[in-house]
Design an enzyme around this catalytic site. Sequence first.
Site, PDB file in Angstrom:
ATOM      1  N   PHE A 281       0.853  -1.197   0.000  1.00  0.00           N
ATOM      2  CA  PHE A 281       0.000   0.000   0.000  1.00  0.00           C
ATOM      3  C   PHE A 281       0.885   1.241   0.000  1.00  0.00           C
ATOM      4  CE2 PHE A 281      -2.792  -3.061   2.251  1.00  0.00           C
ATOM      5  CZ  PHE A 281      -3.968  -2.880   1.562  1.00  0.00           C
ATOM      6  N   HIS A 282       0.236   2.361  -0.257  1.00  0.00           N
ATOM      7  CA  HIS A 282       0.809   3.668   0.071  1.00  0.00           C
ATOM      8  C   HIS A 282       0.061   4.172   1.303  1.00  0.00           C
ATOM      9  CE1 HIS A 282       2.129   4.753  -4.310  1.00  0.00           C
ATOM     10  NE2 HIS A 282       3.123   4.214  -3.634  1.00  0.00           N
ATOM     11  N   ASN A 441      -5.552   3.788   0.030  1.00  0.00           N
ATOM     12  CA  ASN A 441      -6.412   3.355  -1.066  1.00  0.00           C
ATOM     13  C   ASN A 441      -5.619   3.030  -2.321  1.00  0.00           C
ATOM     14  OD1 ASN A 441      -8.743   3.562   0.480  1.00  0.00           O
ATOM     15  ND2 ASN A 441      -8.745   5.776   0.191  1.00  0.00           N
ATOM     16  N   HIS A 442      -4.307   3.116  -2.259  1.00  0.00           N
ATOM     17  CA  HIS A 442      -3.478   2.640  -3.368  1.00  0.00           C
ATOM     18  C   HIS A 442      -2.959   1.271  -2.957  1.00  0.00           C
ATOM     19  CE1 HIS A 442      -2.285   7.166  -3.983  1.00  0.00           C
ATOM     20  NE2 HIS A 442      -3.552   6.942  -4.245  1.00  0.00           N
ATOM     21  N   ALA A 443      -3.334   0.248  -3.703  1.00  0.00           N
ATOM     22  CA  ALA A 443      -2.921  -1.118  -3.356  1.00  0.00           C
ATOM     23  C   ALA A 443      -2.359  -1.802  -4.601  1.00  0.00           C
ATOM     24  CB  ALA A 443      -4.110  -1.898  -2.824  1.00  0.00           C
TER      25      ALA A 443
END
Lengths: 505, 230
Positions: A281-282, A441-443
């Site tokens: 993730f970020h 929400n970046h995966a």
Amino acid sequence: MIRVFADYEPEHALRDEADVVVVGSGPCGAVVAKELAEAGRSVVLLEEGPPFTPEDFVLDGALSMARTMREAGLRATRGHVMPTMQAIALGGGSLVNSAICVRPPAFVFDEWAARFELSQTSRADLDPHFDAVESFLGIAPTPDAVQGRRNLLFREGCEKLGIPSEPIPRNVRGCRGSGECFTGCRARAKQSMDLSYVPAALRAGARVYTSVRAEQVLHAGRRATSVRGRVVAPFTGRPGPAFEIAARAVVLSAGCMATPLLLLASGLANRSGQVGRNLQFHPGVAVMGVFPERVDPQFGATQGMQSLHFLRDGYKLETLWAPPAVLAVRLPGAGLALKERLAEIPHASIVDAIASCHHSLGSVRPRRQGSLEPALHWRLHPDDLPVLGQALRTIVDVLFAAGARKVLPGVHGLPDELGPGDVEALRRQRFRPSDFVMAANHAFCTTRMHGDPAAGVVDEWGRCHELDNLYVADTGVFPRCTSVNPMLTGMALAHRTAKALSGRL
Amino acid sequence: MRSLGYVADVPIEMALAAGLLLALGWRGFGGYPRPAEELGCLSRREAAFVASAAEALFPRGGAVPPSGLDAGVPVWCDRWLAALPAGTRRLVRALFLLVEHATLVFPAPGWDGWRRFSALDAERRGAVLEGWRTSRFFARRLVFTSLRAIVTQGYFADPAVLRCLGLAPREIVPPVHAADALYPPIGRPRSAIRFAAADVAVHGPLDRPPAAEPLGPEGPLHADYREAAP
């Protein structure tokens, strides 16, 4: 031709065939569908969610999430509990993200090449594909006219500290600065996939089925043969008639949390054992600065300014706005003290950092055998803590340089509010993983590309090592995080996959 | 053996213990009032708990006058809960149950702190929530954050709250986009599409200037956020 839920006949199974069936209409799947349809291929695009019209958007943040997100927007990782969302709508996450389109710098792809045996995925290799996506969507830096005071304060703070900053490039035309990206753009300015790539695919002859859930990819030997599943009612997921789409090639673009489950449920492409592993993730940390003057932060692009200056240090800075109810969740306190802080929101500017936590890995697994519901496990590795700590300190510096009279860090172990005189104490603070309240929400990386079939799921063109005609086009193919917002990179890779697949059909 | 005169075989100690247990059970789990509004999803206990949490987190007065109850948090919560998938709804219900009854095991401050959360007075509800918020245990802080997130969302769903803060959304009249002639509203048939191809003003991503007239405080409010005429 597009079909919506009301178009399906309850008693009749749906059957169709095409050159290519694409599962998922998010940014990557929509690109594949449009490019292949325009290349003259017959294309079927499948989407589990419905299309949203302006009258379907609701401004209430929680109800909006309940309608547009899987698990009503309440999905979270286990291990280190961290919220993470996945959209369920025509256009996927592009409907409810803030439209950020950033090319990663060359060093990101150089690291990919060196670590994952990729010889044709340099920034130069991908630039033509970035160009194609950017020019179709009209991606452009956010104009000053719609930045709003909240975003411009970040620019002023960065300037005072000598930190380069820039307007965020976005897939937006005609922005009014409503700050409503996360609940759906009422101005129809955001060029989400349902407004851009999907209509273009339809014009080129693609057939789009919405409200259908892909449950299994069928295969014969090394060839995928069809996708099978069910019609599902919007919001409730109530199952309807079955469907099966036969195709010469299958492209999975269901997102990095759903594609691996579809592969596992189908018993495909996992000889390497990498399907569902390597989840990255970020994680984001956000800080609210309170200014003496009224900022009116609800006006202006949701995320209008950024700084890429610290990418090599592992984090990216960007401005942020969200529905006030969502922002208020992070404010400290309760009772009348909480109300005092709510009254400060009109004086606030929020800055967040997304961090490249390369040491923190997780997994996506089915909740039950064969289930398509993901169980996400992820832990923040102690070696990634310094990045988050440094990002937090930089944000605080920028906000004070911009003139904030106090900041609310939202980190356990720190005072609820910090004044300019508290910065030194912040520098001395030693953090633990559980101190941070993060969201991500970046995966990525759950079906990663790798030159070695024993160490990855797909090759550089997105084709599964083990099958001749099964492709993955979503952020799951990233071998490592991108350090910047991933949508544009996913679309560029999908564009390349579509070109390669078209040539092979 | 002493016994109650009218039930000769029941020892008085046992009867007293049973009575005490019943009283404690009633104090912990019974006697919830009927909610003021008709609710479809929240039980009486859940409605009472949400109302008391809303009162504790957002009391009347202060910088934003409406209270959590004025803002209709229980009614909103009922609607929101109904919109959740079944598994998520169970988790939310477990959260309510946990906070409502945790004070029966870990009492609130004061000599009679062994009461369910919704039966505590306002001051002690605040103290209990502060205990969850500032706990050194991540899991306890997470419970507080989750509960407060739910109640806060409900509080902000009241247009009056956003109007008080000057954060209410503005009216936007978008141009008709090509996609508006493609999709009906969710759950409706194709005949519900309001626009035809001839109505379309924006045909593709490059069909508009990068920035349009920016919204600002002087713009009219979204219809749902205007104050009702007296």
